[in-house]
Design an enzyme around this catalytic site. Structure first.
Site, PDB file in Angstrom:
ATOM      1  N   ASP A 178       0.866  -1.156   0.000  1.00  0.00           N
ATOM      2  CA  ASP A 178       0.000   0.000   0.000  1.00  0.00           C
ATOM      3  C   ASP A 178       0.914   1.220   0.000  1.00  0.00           C
ATOM      4  O   ASP A 178       2.106   1.100   0.263  1.00  0.00           O
ATOM      5  CB  ASP A 178      -0.848  -0.055   1.281  1.00  0.00           C
ATOM      6  N   LYS A 179       0.391   2.347  -0.332  1.00  0.00           N
ATOM      7  CA  LYS A 179       1.268   3.501  -0.336  1.00  0.00           C
ATOM      8  C   LYS A 179       1.151   4.309   0.958  1.00  0.00           C
ATOM      9  O   LYS A 179       2.106   4.441   1.700  1.00  0.00           O
ATOM     10  CB  LYS A 179       0.949   4.411  -1.525  1.00  0.00           C
ATOM     11  N   THR A 180      -0.065   4.783   1.166  1.00  0.00           N
ATOM     12  CA  THR A 180      -0.242   5.703   2.278  1.00  0.00           C
ATOM     13  C   THR A 180      -0.078   4.973   3.600  1.00  0.00           C
ATOM     14  O   THR A 180      -0.706   3.948   3.832  1.00  0.00           O
ATOM     15  CB  THR A 180      -1.642   6.318   2.236  1.00  0.00           C
TER      16      THR A 180
ATOM     17  N   GLU B  50      -8.012  14.675   7.369  1.00  0.00           N
ATOM     18  CA  GLU B  50      -8.986  15.580   7.977  1.00  0.00           C
ATOM     19  C   GLU B  50      -8.332  16.433   9.049  1.00  0.00           C
ATOM     20  O   GLU B  50      -8.515  17.641   9.095  1.00  0.00           O
ATOM     21  CB  GLU B  50     -10.115  14.767   8.614  1.00  0.00           C
TER      22      GLU B  50
ATOM     23  N   VAL C 177       1.944   1.007 -15.119  1.00  0.00           N
ATOM     24  CA  VAL C 177       1.069   1.796 -14.257  1.00  0.00           C
ATOM     25  C   VAL C 177      -0.343   1.585 -14.747  1.00  0.00           C
ATOM     26  O   VAL C 177      -0.644   1.804 -15.915  1.00  0.00           O
ATOM     27  CB  VAL C 177       1.423   3.290 -14.325  1.00  0.00           C
TER      28      VAL C 177
ATOM     29  N   LYS D  42      -7.393  -4.726  -4.907  1.00  0.00           N
ATOM     30  CA  LYS D  42      -6.091  -5.057  -4.325  1.00  0.00           C
ATOM     31  C   LYS D  42      -6.012  -6.540  -4.029  1.00  0.00           C
ATOM     32  O   LYS D  42      -5.060  -7.223  -4.389  1.00  0.00           O
ATOM     33  CB  LYS D  42      -5.878  -4.274  -3.026  1.00  0.00           C
TER      34      LYS D  42
END
Lengths: 1071, 370
Positions: A132-134, A437, A691, A729
């Site tokens: 995952d990235k974040t 947020e 990509v 995913k």
């Protein structure tokens, strides 16, 4: 919802083991059949022999009986205890993984969590890593970085610099030698601004978060809410924007006369709405230590009368710009606006997009302003800003007094405002669902657009120049991953209209905010804004920022009523409520007016590029599966060195299935062409990165296109899937896992990674900012991405080798020992007789030779940890030349057969025809078997510590102790194989030792020879290079020592301290 | 070069020190302990077996094994052994008649005498063995068929033999003492040796029947039931002899210390042989006179009271005369095996030396050049 409970994961090794156990069963059956047939035939030859107990049984029946007797006698061959041993070994391995100091995170005070106990060795076989990235590659500590409102970009240069300063501080803390007194000191600033252009800064990796930050904010960590790092909290406002925002108050003041303010009136409403949206369009819960949550503090009397404000808003909303102003570029537009508004000499006029220059006096001044601002904002955190900053702040104040009357007034007005609010201001704690947020709320707060409290029906918001306002909250349409946006419906505190504020992914919002009703002029303005914003969005994405768009919509009362009815209907419906709610939300979120967008920086975690690089060298394909947009994903991939400049990017974005199929075919042929070309030209430098976006992925994952997608992705070095949903995913992971049949590892931190983590062979959760969902469903939970490197390269490698070797050894041990009994059958009429005491037989596997393999499986290190870390290729090499393959299994079997033959027949020939009794015959055989088995392990071990030695010696001692005591004291026990007197007599006989020595040496000879020849003739390449490296490293270390000695007196070790990791690496490369 | 590298415990120490300082000691953190064990940095010996490292071991093994082998071989060769088969398979054999018409329950003893010639004189004590071939004393059912507690003098077991003894536990509703198949099939030939003096007289050679069993067996494991020195006939009252026996157990010998369960012939028989061809110690011929050999060179006669049937299962009976050494009876195998293994090791050592010279140097060279 995503969490369907942990999947039972069985390791590859165990699957392989099962087939080998089946072989053992086959072997057992063959042995038993041999015995039973042999017994039948043997019985046929004997009639009325003195030793025959019952002559009546027919040979066939006796053979049948013997078959089952033999099954019982030889059952040790089936390594039941192996399964128990494997579990114990895995526990031991887990223990060491759990205790690894390198997996300790001081910030979180957390170790690695090993939640799955049975797949440690799979860590050594990973071929695909899905990340995952974040929050996984990045910190997931969102820091507001830039924004664009009304098509005007506010680069927040100061803010970028501030982030930079934090990094510097952290570096410094890590270095621990240099103390940069003032973060804004000219020298360090200029050298930093050289290294990093504006906000791309943020992508620079950090060293470990400093202790210092810990001490500053960490000791208060108990009371600070989630996502409230110091970085995220202190946003330095952009001076330009502050100025404009201050116009709000000024315009309200001078509404009648000031034309300068009214000129940017529309912009001002945009800005106000923008910040209002930032402050209220969220689900942030406000709390303060003194006050319980969900309490709306009492609204204080607004500074300006509401009536006045309302008037202004009404006026502004009907105001339209002259075409002249719209046409200019944003920059000229701002500057024009600027010069018109205020004294031109004032230094707020910073070119927003230019790279900063420390020597620029204007900048310096603005820095100081910012200093002042922070000073005023956070007086209790002033410990970092020294008195110099303070004095410069005072200087500025005096400066401002002279030069900038208007602004000064406003600033002071605001300052006054602040001072009265400070005490409360600082106690506000925001608890947000997502770090984004929180970052946005904090950003809004930096502009004095402060969310003060929240209740079910209302929000309390401070607005600059206006004061506290109660915003009536009508509805919250919460975020979901399908809509990719959230909205709040409020009654505007000033105008009283029903307003929808929407915040969401740019692609969605930009589509929804396509057109604008109104006059042609207004439309023109709007399309310009939209165009500019899009441009800014692209810039942000390129810089790797997370982008969010803010939009609003004013609802007519009737419109709202109509919608409300359907919404209530949807809410109260029982059947397909979700669908109805979605539908309702989608109906509301149309025809939005784009206000602006924000760029939030999410910094890479430390050592991510190094980790990814190492993993790729180790032959692990790293894929990034992210929900972010393509540009952001590519940018992150760039930053973490997944993507290199030499790589070719293949992007797959298409709208339909057919197009997708065609595209995949096309890309595939392109790759193949390229490959052929490279093969002919013999230079394979460039590799492909695919990509693919979520929509295309959806098509690609369908049955018909799976194949080509798979083929294409396998030819690529890496694949980046952006805009992908959690389901996608997991589908991707599943596809790779099932179709290629390789070991997959998924790593993620959020709830959206849960399914992927569960599907992958090894799921790793990162315990980060997004709660425990991923951790709960993972097999291992780590706190930083960089831990993966050691986890895979060292622990994975070790665990696999240890377990594989242990299993091989275990099977060998059983086969070797059991065969001794089998050979004896040829001399006892295949009757199932044994020459070893029954208890010794049982305990031999259970006690005397059980612990050494366990220790071997837990502690053995085939390659030292630092070598494994240094040479990631070893990981790949060990995976391709697997230890536990059928070949090795059969080699071991062969060796076991040889050893048992030697171990049985040498004593046999030595004692044949003599007066040796059954047990006297078994005694040297059993003793040599013990020595052979123990010494075999010594040969196989790569490392021997005192624990190994102790266990080996204890095992042997235990055996001798047991048999000696047993044969000395147990007169009538263990009936047919009473050991009494046998062993005590044996150890006094020289013959016993002579036989044991000969047998042991002869049995181990081939193994030693094989090992020696193998190691001498086939020294593996990576190992040799490791040896080379060691020599080089040693030389380097000596050089460094010398250098340090020379320079320790003369120059300060500033350079080192600044980037302690960098220097040695460079040097090593050189050497 | 036995590559033994001791990994030192460097690194992390300073960090942990400062960390502890920062943590303040009292604060309990989850930080793993920085011990060599937990961080898997225990000093370890790494036995990397290469041609170079095992080479000395091979030579040493070779050098040790070959002399031992020669010693064993010589020792074994010095042992004098004489073996004679008296089964009586051949027509010409004196025992042919006895062996032919024989069954377990014939009461008339059959005797036969076999002459033989010793080529060399036996100087030290001579051990007289009887050997059986193709007799599977290690058969599973057979081995089980005994009652150790009965043999240990347990009176309860005497009256109620263990089930393991079936079908030789009871006969005519009387418990069999000693019970079981092993006891039942006890070797019961009587062997006597006569030296045929050149002057024509037959001199019986005295045979010692005690000292042939293990001390532990004779004194601990096997015991007659009842109190010491009790009349064995009374003790075994109510039991019956094994089916195949001619005499009850209390009539095995006249010597009370060698009668009943502690009869040494019986004890020796009860130690079941490991292999189907075996020998068991029967008598010892003590050396009486230091001046004279125990068994001088010359003609002898073996007088056999032929009771034990072996022909039904193609068995063979032998009488063996042997001297013994420290390593037991005659067995050239061990000596040869030692010499072979020693030589193989030595040869392999040479081969490894060549390999080491060829390849080991190359590796070293590579290391040095960098």
């Amino acid at each position: 919802m995503n969490n369907s409970g942990p999947r039972y994961k069985r390791s590859q090794l165990e699957k392989r083991l099962n087939t080998d156990v089946l072989w053992c069963v086959a072997l057992l059956i063959v042995m038993c059949l041999t015995a039973s047939v042999g017994h039948g035939l043997w019985l046929n030859n004997f009639k009325d022999a003195g030793f025959q107990v019952d002559g009546e049984t027919s040979p066939a029946l006796a053979g049948f009986y013997v078959f089952w007797t033999m099954i019982i006698v030889l059952q040790v061959l089936i390594p039941i205890s192996l399964y128990v041993s494997i579990e114990i070994v895995k526990l031991g391995q887990i223990y060491f993984i759990h205790n690894d100091l390198d997996f300790y995170n001081e910030q979180q005070d957390s170790r690695i969590q090993c939640r799955a106990l049975n797949i440690t060795e799979d860590l050594g076989q990973i071929q695909f890593l899905f990340s995952d990235k974040t929050g996984t590659l990045t910190e997931n500590k969102m820091v507001f970085c830039r924004c664009s409102i009304y098509g005007v970009e506010y680069p927040h240069v100061e803010n970028a610099r501030r982030l930079q300063v934090y990094e510097a501080e952290q570096n410094e803390a890590a270095g621990r030698t240099v103390t940069l007194k003032s973060a804004c000191s000219g020298k360090s600033l200029s050298c930093r601004s050289l290294s990093c252009n504006h906000s791309s800064v943020s992508l620079h990796t950090l060293t470990a978060e400093s202790l210092e930050e810990d001490q500053l904010s960490g000791h208060a960590a108990v009371r600070t809410g989630a996502f409230c790092s110091r970085m995220a909290k202190d946003v330095v406002p952009d001076p330009e924007l502050v100025r404009k925002l201050s116009c709000l108050s000024s315009s309200a003041l001078h509404l009648k006369g000031s034309s300068s303010a009214s000129l940017s009136g529309l912009e001002l409403t945009y800005i106000t709405d923008f910040f209002l949206a930032l402050a209220i369009c969220n689900s942030v819960v406000v709390s303060s230590p003194s006050q319980p949550r969900h309490m709306v503090p009492e609204a204080r009397a607004p500074l300006k009368s509401l009536e006045e404000m309302k008037l202004m808003f009404q006026r502004l909303s009907f105001y339209s710009f002259s075409p002249l102003q719209i046409k200019g570029s944003p920059r000229s537009f701002t500057s024009k606006l600027f010069t018109r508004g205020k004294t031109s000499s004032f230094t707020f006029n910073t070119p927003p997009n230019n790279s900063t220059d420390g020597s620029d006096p204007a900048l310096e001044c603005s820095q100081d302003t910012c200093k002042l601002k922070t000073k005023v904002d956070l007086p209790d955190r002033g410990d970092r800003e020294d008195s110099a900053a303070m004095s410069s702040g005072e200087d500025l104040e005096s400066l401002m007094e002279i030069k900038a009357d208007g602004v000064k007034q406003n600033l002071e007005g605001m300052g006054g405002d602040e001072e009265s609010e400070e005490d409360i201001d600082d106690e506000l704690l925001y608890e947000a669902e997502s770090p984004d947020e929180a970052a946005l709320v904090h950003a809004a707060r930096a502009y004095h657009c402060t969310l003060r409290g929240r209740s079910a029906e209302s929000l309390l918001v401070d607005l600059p120049g206006i004061g506290s306002l109660v915003v009536q909250l009508l509805h919250i349409l919460p975020f979901d991953s399908n809509r990719k946006r959230m909205s709040v419906v409020v009654r505007h505190p000033v105008t009283g209209q029903v307003v929808v504020y929407t915040k969401g992914a740019d692609s969605v919002i930009m589509d929804l905010a396509e057109t604008q009703k109104g006059s042609e002029q207004a439309q023109e303005i709007y399309s310009h804004i939209r165009e500019q914003t899009q441009k800014h969005l692209d810039t942000y994405a390129r810089e790797g920022l997370r982008t969010l768009c803010i939009a609003k919509k004013v609802l007519e009362e009737e419109e709202y009523e109509v919608w409300l009815k359907r919404q209530l209907l949807a809410e109260s419906s029982i059947e397909n409520q979700e669908e109805l709610l979605l539908d309702s939300a989608q109906r509301l979120e149309t025809d939005l007016t784009l206000l602006g967008c924000t760029g939030i920086v999410d910094r890479l975690q430390e050592d991510v590029p190094e980790t990814i690089e190492a993993l790729q060298e180790a032959g692990v394909k790293v894929w990034i599966l992210t929900g972010d947009k393509q540009e952001t994903a590519i940018n992150i991939a760039n930053a973490c060195k997944l993507l290199r400049s030499s790589d070719r990017l293949l992007s797959a974005n298409c709208g339909s299935r057919d197009a997708c199929g065609a595209l995949l075919e096309e890309l595939l042929s392109e790759v193949q062409h390229e490959e052929e070309r490279e093969e002919s030209s013999l230079d394979s430098t460039s590799s492909f990165i695919l990509v693919i976006d979520g929509r295309t992925l959806e098509w690609a994952l369908q049955e018909e296109l799976k194949g080509s997608f798979l083929e294409l992705s396998c030819k690529c070095k890496a694949v980046i899937c952006c805009r992908s949903t959690p389901l996608q995913k997991s589908k991707v992971v599943q596809l790779i896992r099932d179709k290629i049949g390789v070991m997959t590892l998924a790593v993620g931190d959020g709830a959206n990674d849960v399914s992927m983590i569960q599907v992958a062979d090894v799921g790793i959760g990162i315990s980060g900012q997004e709660g425990m969902q991923a951790v709960m469903s993972s097999d291992f939970a780590i706190s930083r991405f960089k831990h993966l490197k050691k986890l895979l390269l060292v622990h994975g490698h070790w665990c696999y080798h240890r377990l594989a070797n242990m299993i091989l050894y275990f099977i060998y041990k059983n086969v070797m020992y059991v065969n001794l009994l089998f050979w004896y059958q040829f001399f006892c009429g295949y009757s199932g007789s044994v020459m070893i005491n029954a208890w010794v037989l049982i305990l031999f596997n259970l006690v005397f030779t059980s612990v050494p393999p366990l220790i071997y499986g837990i502690l053995d290190q085939d390659t030292p940890a630092d070598t494994l870390m240094k040479l990631p290729e070893l990981y790949g090499a060990s995976r391709t030349t697997k230890v536990y393959i059928p070949f090795m299994f059969w080699i071991n079997m062969l060796d076991a057969f040889y050893q048992s033959l030697v171990c049985f027949f040498l004593p046999y020939f030595a004692l044949a025809g003599s007066d040796a009794g059954t047990l006297s015959f078994g005694s040297p055989i059993n003793t040599s078997a013990l020595f052979i088995i123990l010494l075999h392990q010594v040969i196989e071990s790569n490392t021997l510590t005192w624990i190994h030695m102790l266990v080996l010696v204890l095992s042997a001692a235990l055996y001798f102790g047991f048999v000696q005591l047993y044969s000395a004291f147990c007169v009538a026990c263990s009936h047919p194989t009473n050991l009494f007197g046998v062993e005590t007599l044996q150890i006094t006989q020289p013959l016993f030792y002579i036989i044991c020595t000969l047998t042991t040496v002869a049995a181990l000879l081939p193994r030693i020879l094989f090992r020696a020849l193998f190691n001498s003739l086939h020294s593996s390449a990576p190992l040799r290079s490791a040896q080379r490296d060691e020599v080089a490293a040693e030389r380097y270390r000596q050089r460094m020592k010398l250098w340090n000695l020379k320079h320790s007196g003369a120059s300060s070790p500033q350079v080192h301290a600044d980037n302690p990791g960098l220097e040695p690496i460079e040097d090593e490369v050189v050497s | 070069m036995m590559a033994s590298s001791y990994k030192d415990e460097d690194g992390h120490i300073s960090v942990s020190g400062s960390g502890a300082a920062a943590g303040g000691g009292s604060l309990r953190t989850k930080k793993p302990e920085n011990t060599a064990f937990k961080q898997q940095r225990l000093p370890a010996w790494q036995p990397i077996l290469t041609a170079g490292t095992v080479l000395p071991a091979f030579f040493i093994i070779g050098l040790i094994f070959i002399p031992i082998g020669i010693g064993l071989y010589v020792t074994s060769n010095n042992i004098k052994e004489f073996e004679i088969d008296y089964t009586g398979v051949d027509m010409s054999s004196p025992c042919f008649n006895c062996s032919k018409s024989f069954s377990w329950n014939s009461t008339k003893p059959c005797t036969c005498s076999i002459p033989f010639h010793l080529d060399q004189s036996y100087e030290s004590n001579v051990f007289m063995y009887y050997g059986l071939s193709n007799f599977y004393q290690n058969h599973r059912r057979y081995v089980k068929s005994r009652d150790d507690s009965q043999l240990n003098g347990n009176e309860k077991s005497l009256e109620e033999p263990s089930k393991e003894c079936e079908p030789y536990a009871k006969h005519d509703n009387k418990p069999i003492a000693p019970c079981g198949a092993i006891a039942n099939s006890m070797f019961n030939d009587t062997l006597e040796l006569f030296y045929n003096d050149p002057n024509g007289t037959k001199i019986q050679i005295p045979l010692t029947a005690t000292g042939i069993a293990w001390w532990t067996d004779k004194h601990v494991k096997f015991r007659n039931p009842g109190v010491e020195n009790m009349n064995l006939t009374a003790v075994f009252q109510g039991t019956t002899k094994p089916v195949n026996w001619h005499r009850p157990v209390y009539e095995l010998d006249t010597d009370p210390d060698n009668n009943g369960f502690i009869n040494e012939d019986f004890i020796v028989w009860m130690r079941t042989a490991a292999l189907p061809t075996f020998r068991k110690l029967y008598r010892i011929i003590q050396r009486r006179n230091n001046m004279l050999p125990t068994l001088p060179r010359g003609n002898y006669t073996l007088e056999v009271v032929y009771n034990y049937p072996v022909r039904s299962f193609e068995g063979r009976k032998r009488m063996i005369l042997s001297t013994i050494s420290w390593m037991g009876g005659k067995n050239p195998f061990l000596g040869i095996a030692y010499i072979t293994v020693g030589s193989v090791c030595f040869l392999l050592g040479v081969v490894l030396l060549i390999i080491h010279h060829k390849y080991g140097n190359r590796n070293n060279g590579a290391d040095i050049s960098h």
